[in-house]
Write an enzyme that holds these catalytic residues in place. Sequence first.
Site, PDB file in Angstrom:
ATOM      1  N   GLY A   1       0.802  -1.026  -0.044  1.00 16.64           N
ATOM      2  CA  GLY A   1       0.190   0.027   0.111  1.00 16.64           C
ATOM      3  C   GLY A   1       0.727   1.242  -0.025  1.00 16.64           C
ATOM      4  O   GLY A   1       2.012   1.096   0.529  1.00 16.64           O
TER       5      GLY A   1
ATOM      6  N   GLN B   1       2.893   9.890   1.308  1.00 13.18           N
ATOM      7  CA  GLN B   1       4.126   9.255   1.491  1.00 13.18           C
ATOM      8  C   GLN B   1       4.934   9.546   0.119  1.00 13.18           C
ATOM      9  O   GLN B   1       6.313   9.437   0.304  1.00 13.18           O
ATOM     10  CB  GLN B   1       4.018   7.743   1.388  1.00 13.18           C
TER      11      GLN B   1
ATOM     12  N   CYS C   1       5.847   0.053   7.436  1.00 15.05           N
ATOM     13  CA  CYS C   1       5.367   1.070   6.472  1.00 15.05           C
ATOM     14  C   CYS C   1       6.601   1.509   5.682  1.00 15.05           C
ATOM     15  O   CYS C   1       7.786   1.696   6.017  1.00 15.05           O
ATOM     16  CB  CYS C   1       5.182   2.347   7.341  1.00 15.05           C
ATOM     17  N   LEU C   2       6.530   1.861   4.263  1.00 17.27           N
ATOM     18  CA  LEU C   2       7.614   2.301   3.417  1.00 17.27           C
ATOM     19  C   LEU C   2       8.076   3.507   3.913  1.00 17.27           C
ATOM     20  O   LEU C   2       9.356   3.752   3.678  1.00 17.27           O
ATOM     21  CB  LEU C   2       6.880   2.311   1.977  1.00 17.27           C
TER      22      LEU C   2
ATOM     23  N   HIS D   1      -4.763   1.089   7.303  1.00 11.71           N
ATOM     24  CA  HIS D   1      -3.260   1.539   7.585  1.00 11.71           C
ATOM     25  C   HIS D   1      -3.116   2.991   6.601  1.00 11.71           C
ATOM     26  O   HIS D   1      -2.547   3.990   6.917  1.00 11.71           O
ATOM     27  CB  HIS D   1      -2.163   0.634   7.327  1.00 11.71           C
ATOM     28  N   GLU D   2      -3.489   2.646   5.187  1.00  9.64           N
ATOM     29  CA  GLU D   2      -3.371   3.883   4.327  1.00  9.64           C
ATOM     30  C   GLU D   2      -4.238   5.092   4.497  1.00  9.64           C
ATOM     31  O   GLU D   2      -3.945   6.175   4.429  1.00  9.64           O
ATOM     32  CB  GLU D   2      -3.529   3.114   2.658  1.00  9.64           C
TER      33      GLU D   2
ATOM     34  N   HIS E   1      -2.702   7.138   7.209  1.00 11.20           N
ATOM     35  CA  HIS E   1      -1.829   8.129   6.601  1.00 11.20           C
ATOM     36  C   HIS E   1      -2.590   9.476   5.908  1.00 11.20           C
ATOM     37  O   HIS E   1      -1.910  10.413   5.944  1.00 11.20           O
ATOM     38  CB  HIS E   1      -1.274   7.520   5.237  1.00 11.20           C
TER      39      HIS E   1
HETATM   40 ZN    ZN Z   1       2.431   3.306   6.006  1.00 12.20          ZN
END
Ligand code: ZN
Length: 152
Positions: free
Chosen positions: A45, A50, A88-89, A130-131, A134
């Site tokens: 995701g 991000q 998480c990226l 999760h996304e 963000h």
């Molecule tokens: Zn994340």
Amino acid sequence: MLKIILHPNPILRKKSLNVANISDKKIQELVPEMMETMIMSNGVGLAAPQIGQNIRLLVAKYKDKNLVVINPIITHKSILKEWDEEGCLSIPNKYGQVRRPKNITVEFFDVQGQKQILKAKGLLARIIQHEIDHLDGILFIDTAKDITDIIY
Ligand code: ZN
């Protein structure tokens, strides 16, 4: 490939605004770039903050499906919650256990501007939550327990 913004960049803490015009060229070009960036980074995701854009847009990968989610609203969350591991990226090499509703219903627009209603469970429900976090400036480390650093 787009540059992924890393924690603690303040962009990750801002509340994102709805996408005003999905057919805008900028949005139509951004979506495949985000998808590519997610896949190249081995993520499941990626949310627009991000990659430095505070707009309510995210991409997700689940099994063989690529999902584009614009202006999402979670209309139902199950009372039943479960713990599972997240990473998480934007927070490389950190993992932790996060408790979330097991099932959700989410309404959103796809990249064609069509309204979609998705009932998601398990991992897909977790990825979407999760996304969406963000988009509200929330990171998994805010609520995670047993945070582990993986050192290579
Ligand atoms: Zn994340």
